[in-house]
Design an enzyme around this catalytic site. Structure first.
Site, mmCIF file in Angstrom:
data_model
loop_
_atom_site.group_PDB
_atom_site.id
_atom_site.type_symbol
_atom_site.label_atom_id
_atom_site.label_comp_id
_atom_site.label_asym_id
_atom_site.label_seq_id
_atom_site.Cartn_x
_atom_site.Cartn_y
_atom_site.Cartn_z
ATOM 1 N N ASP A 261 -59.996 69.902 32.192
ATOM 2 C CA ASP A 261 -60.377 69.165 33.355
ATOM 3 C C ASP A 261 -59.966 69.889 34.748
ATOM 4 O O ASP A 261 -58.856 69.916 35.049
ATOM 5 C CB ASP A 261 -59.873 67.849 33.392
ATOM 6 C CG ASP A 261 -60.129 66.913 34.416
ATOM 7 O OD1 ASP A 261 -60.924 67.514 35.149
ATOM 8 O OD2 ASP A 261 -59.514 65.601 34.648
ATOM 9 N N GLU B 54 -44.179 94.342 47.493
ATOM 10 C CA GLU B 54 -42.910 94.493 47.305
ATOM 11 C C GLU B 54 -42.242 92.865 47.827
ATOM 12 O O GLU B 54 -41.954 92.703 48.826
ATOM 13 C CB GLU B 54 -42.051 95.481 48.336
ATOM 14 C CG GLU B 54 -42.399 97.044 47.858
ATOM 15 C CD GLU B 54 -41.880 97.864 48.883
ATOM 16 O OE1 GLU B 54 -41.747 98.995 48.714
ATOM 17 O OE2 GLU B 54 -41.862 97.367 50.208
ATOM 18 N N GLU C 208 -40.060 89.915 48.339
ATOM 19 C CA GLU C 208 -38.486 89.550 48.534
ATOM 20 C C GLU C 208 -38.331 88.141 48.092
ATOM 21 O O GLU C 208 -39.359 87.352 48.254
ATOM 22 C CB GLU C 208 -37.948 89.842 49.702
ATOM 23 C CG GLU C 208 -38.389 91.315 50.219
ATOM 24 C CD GLU C 208 -37.942 91.528 51.852
ATOM 25 O OE1 GLU C 208 -37.392 92.705 52.262
ATOM 26 O OE2 GLU C 208 -38.385 90.634 52.605
ATOM 27 N N GLU D 65 -31.052 92.489 49.045
ATOM 28 C CA GLU D 65 -31.691 92.629 50.583
ATOM 29 C C GLU D 65 -30.782 92.352 51.445
ATOM 30 O O GLU D 65 -29.652 91.681 51.368
ATOM 31 C CB GLU D 65 -32.955 91.677 50.232
ATOM 32 C CG GLU D 65 -34.305 92.858 50.194
ATOM 33 C CD GLU D 65 -34.438 93.800 51.244
ATOM 34 O OE1 GLU D 65 -33.882 93.520 52.382
ATOM 35 O OE2 GLU D 65 -35.263 94.546 51.177
ATOM 36 N N GLU E 154 -34.676 92.208 46.096
ATOM 37 C CA GLU E 154 -36.102 92.640 45.843
ATOM 38 C C GLU E 154 -36.147 93.396 44.736
ATOM 39 O O GLU E 154 -35.119 94.159 44.329
ATOM 40 C CB GLU E 154 -36.322 93.604 46.936
ATOM 41 C CG GLU E 154 -37.802 94.154 47.051
ATOM 42 C CD GLU E 154 -38.143 94.920 48.146
ATOM 43 O OE1 GLU E 154 -38.585 96.294 47.739
ATOM 44 O OE2 GLU E 154 -37.886 94.644 49.052
ATOM 45 N N HIS F 55 -44.198 93.426 51.706
ATOM 46 C CA HIS F 55 -45.168 94.622 52.116
ATOM 47 C C HIS F 55 -46.037 95.027 51.091
ATOM 48 O O HIS F 55 -45.421 95.003 49.876
ATOM 49 C CB HIS F 55 -44.003 95.872 52.344
ATOM 50 C CG HIS F 55 -42.810 95.353 53.392
ATOM 51 N ND1 HIS F 55 -41.721 95.771 53.227
ATOM 52 C CD2 HIS F 55 -42.894 94.267 54.293
ATOM 53 C CE1 HIS F 55 -40.856 95.044 54.289
ATOM 54 N NE2 HIS F 55 -41.709 94.296 54.901
ATOM 55 N N ARG G 24 -40.758 100.495 61.546
ATOM 56 C CA ARG G 24 -41.059 99.356 60.560
ATOM 57 C C ARG G 24 -41.363 98.056 61.282
ATOM 58 O O ARG G 24 -41.564 96.893 60.570
ATOM 59 C CB ARG G 24 -39.589 99.031 59.735
ATOM 60 C CG ARG G 24 -39.626 100.324 58.787
ATOM 61 C CD ARG G 24 -38.158 100.162 58.023
ATOM 62 N NE ARG G 24 -38.095 101.549 57.252
ATOM 63 C CZ ARG G 24 -38.236 101.701 56.072
ATOM 64 N NH1 ARG G 24 -38.863 100.497 55.402
ATOM 65 N NH2 ARG G 24 -38.045 102.634 55.548
ATOM 66 N N GLU H 208 -48.911 101.210 53.794
ATOM 67 C CA GLU H 208 -48.110 99.809 53.651
ATOM 68 C C GLU H 208 -48.219 98.779 54.635
ATOM 69 O O GLU H 208 -47.861 98.906 55.819
ATOM 70 C CB GLU H 208 -46.409 100.207 53.702
ATOM 71 C CG GLU H 208 -45.501 99.034 53.533
ATOM 72 C CD GLU H 208 -44.094 99.430 53.791
ATOM 73 O OE1 GLU H 208 -43.324 98.377 53.533
ATOM 74 O OE2 GLU H 208 -44.043 100.541 54.019
ATOM 75 N N ARG I 219 -47.577 95.366 56.425
ATOM 76 C CA ARG I 219 -46.194 94.702 56.494
ATOM 77 C C ARG I 219 -45.862 93.249 56.578
ATOM 78 O O ARG I 219 -45.091 92.664 56.552
ATOM 79 C CB ARG I 219 -45.142 95.524 57.151
ATOM 80 C CG ARG I 219 -44.973 96.913 56.573
ATOM 81 C CD ARG I 219 -44.042 97.591 57.574
ATOM 82 N NE ARG I 219 -42.582 97.300 57.665
ATOM 83 C CZ ARG I 219 -41.632 97.339 56.898
ATOM 84 N NH1 ARG I 219 -41.850 98.197 55.848
ATOM 85 N NH2 ARG I 219 -40.412 96.814 57.329
#
Length: 471
Positions: free
Chosen positions: A53, A132, A134, A215, A223, A272, A342, A360, A362
């Site tokens: 359902d 990645e 966390e 982390e 992580e 990321h 970063r 990447e 982020r």
């Protein structure tokens, strides 16, 4: 070699499986399941599916059109490491039995359409993704939201705030300071054994682990890095990872969360997402441009940056997401790309081989529905390639200390879920190419998110008492 239905039936017999658990994912990204005793599991389940359902799944069909089928994917079969009895878990696609085709709002089916669309364009054969995520592991969390008031309390013996607590077993005293949780050895890192157990359980389920560590968040942020894979498979693995983290933490008497910002004043949890597109065994992101990128890769980045604010509604899907994406901190709010910075939304990791060249992205966080988020980023990137959207020059300067006139020229991601939903409403044509997303799915998704936003906006927050009670 991918498992076939015959292989699965053989495995069921060899491992004396007692139940087969059909797994599927709802619109919000939460995994759901239904179990079938092994005596009712046969090859017909792969051909005819398992009826259920769908009206009780948020954002799906109403009760007047509720019948749906779970179609198990034999290649995803894996033994559950957490059950008392032998259980086989299988990821499923959702089909509409009346229309006899995949259900358009099924996230896994949508991700499959994204993979098919990539091939149909002739631009590439496969899109690889490597998230990645966390997460935090706490000793306990309590909260209450009532008319009479509300609160939340996080318990973490690892946290700096626990230094003054007289525990029955004694206070361990070895603690990282706020924002000091990156890479300390035990006993400061109290979660090493738990992460080891998570990694072993992931490997048992076919998810290859490459690295794990504590982390930055001092009160239990972690992580676990797992290997990249094609889009749908990697989204499947993301669901397995979450299930595994939650259950291993639970087995240790602890609780885990993928909330982007559960703790005030320390780092939030991001996801990321590394990605690249290949064709004929060749990485199309490798070239002779900036940081070894091809024009294809630069245009892909251009598409991500152009549509980033619309993507936010899918990659950063909760009100809590935007408590992480705040200017002036480490969060990647700047819509720019860089090989070093970063705080840029798109980073180009240093690699030694052209085959490893990738971008990447982020700004996403791990509360995102992986099937929808990966598909949406692929569609944005391909739109950039198709329209040759150049991302402009990279920014390798410190984005937090740019002169005001330069900083003003760097756009940011959305600052709220409300803004993100408006951006998605205004900019979603790139998602509907090839029928990957459709208006019905997007409207249902935005409807769910609007409900969340409305509840949040109408709920009085304790900090408002702090700011306004005596006004």
């Amino acid at each position: 070699m991918a498992m076939t239905p015959d292989d699965v039936l053989k495995l069921v017999k060899e491992k004396e499986v007692q139940f087969v658990d059909f797994r599927f994912t709802d619109t919000r990204g939460k995994e759901q399941h239904v179990s079938v005793p092994v005596k009712y599991f046969n090859k017909e389940k792969f051909e005819l599916g398992h009826a259920f359902d769908g009206s009780s799944i948020a954002g799906w069909k109403g009760i007047q059109a509720s019948d749906m089928l779970l179609m198990p994917d034999a290649s995803t079969a894996r033994l559950d490491p957490f059950t008392d009895e032998p259980v086989l878990n299988i990821s499923c696609d959702v089909h509409d039995p009346i229309e006899q085709k995949p259900y358009n709002r099924d996230p896994r089916g949508l991700a499959k359409r994204a993979e098919a669309y990539l091939k149909s364009t002739g631009l590439g054969d496969v899109a690889y993704f490597g998230p990645e995520p966390e997460f935090f592991i706490f000793d306990g969390v309590t909260w209450s939201v009532e008319m009479s008031g509300c609160f939340v309390k996080i318990k973490s013996e690892e946290a700096p705030w626990s230094s003054g607590i007289d525990y029955e077993s004694g206070n361990m005293a070895h603690r990282a300071p706020v924002k000091g949780g990156y890479f300390p050895v035990p006993p400061t890192d109290t979660l090493h054994d738990i992460r080891n157990a998570i990694c072993l359980a992931l490997e048992q389920q076919g998810v290859e682990v490459e690295v794990h560590h504590h982390e930055v968040g001092a009160m239990g942020q972690n992580e676990i890095g797992t290997r990249f894979a094609p889009l749908v498979q990697r989204a499947d693995w993301m669901q397995i990872l979450k299930y595994t983290v939650w259950n291993v933490a639970h087995s240790y008497g602890k609780t885990a969360t993928f909330m982007p910002k559960p703790v005030v004043g320390d780092n939030g949890s991001g996801m990321h997402v590394h990605q690249s597109v290949w064709k004929g065994g060749k990485n199309l992101f490798a070239g002779n441009g900036y940081s070894g990128l091809s024009d294809f890769a630069l245009h892909y980045i251009g598409g991500i940056l152009k549509h980033a604010k619309a993507l936010n509604a899918i990659t950063n899907p909760g009100t809590n997401s935007y408590k992480r994406l705040v200017p002036g901190f480490e969060a990647p709010i700047n819509l720019a790309y860089s090989a070093r910075n970063r705080s840029a939304s798109c980073r180009i990791p240093f690699v030694s081989s052209p085959n490893a060249r990738r971008v990447e992205v982020r700004f996403p966080d791990p509360t995102a529905n992986a099937y929808l988020a990966f598909a949406a980023m692929l569609m944005a990137g391909l739109d950039g390639v198709q329209n040759k959207i150049h991302p402009g020059d990279p920014i390798d300067k410190d984005l937090y200390h740019l002169p005001p006139e330069e900083a003003a020229r760097v756009p940011h991601v959305c600052a709220s879920l409300e803004e993100a939903l408006k951006c998605l409403e205004d900019d979603h044509a790139f998602l509907t190419k090839g029928g990957v997303f459709d208006d019905d799915t997007l409207e249902a998704y935005m409807g769910l998110k609007t409900e969340e936003l409305t509840r949040f906006r109408m709920t009085t927050h304790p900090v408002e008492f702090d700011m306004y009670y005596a006004s």
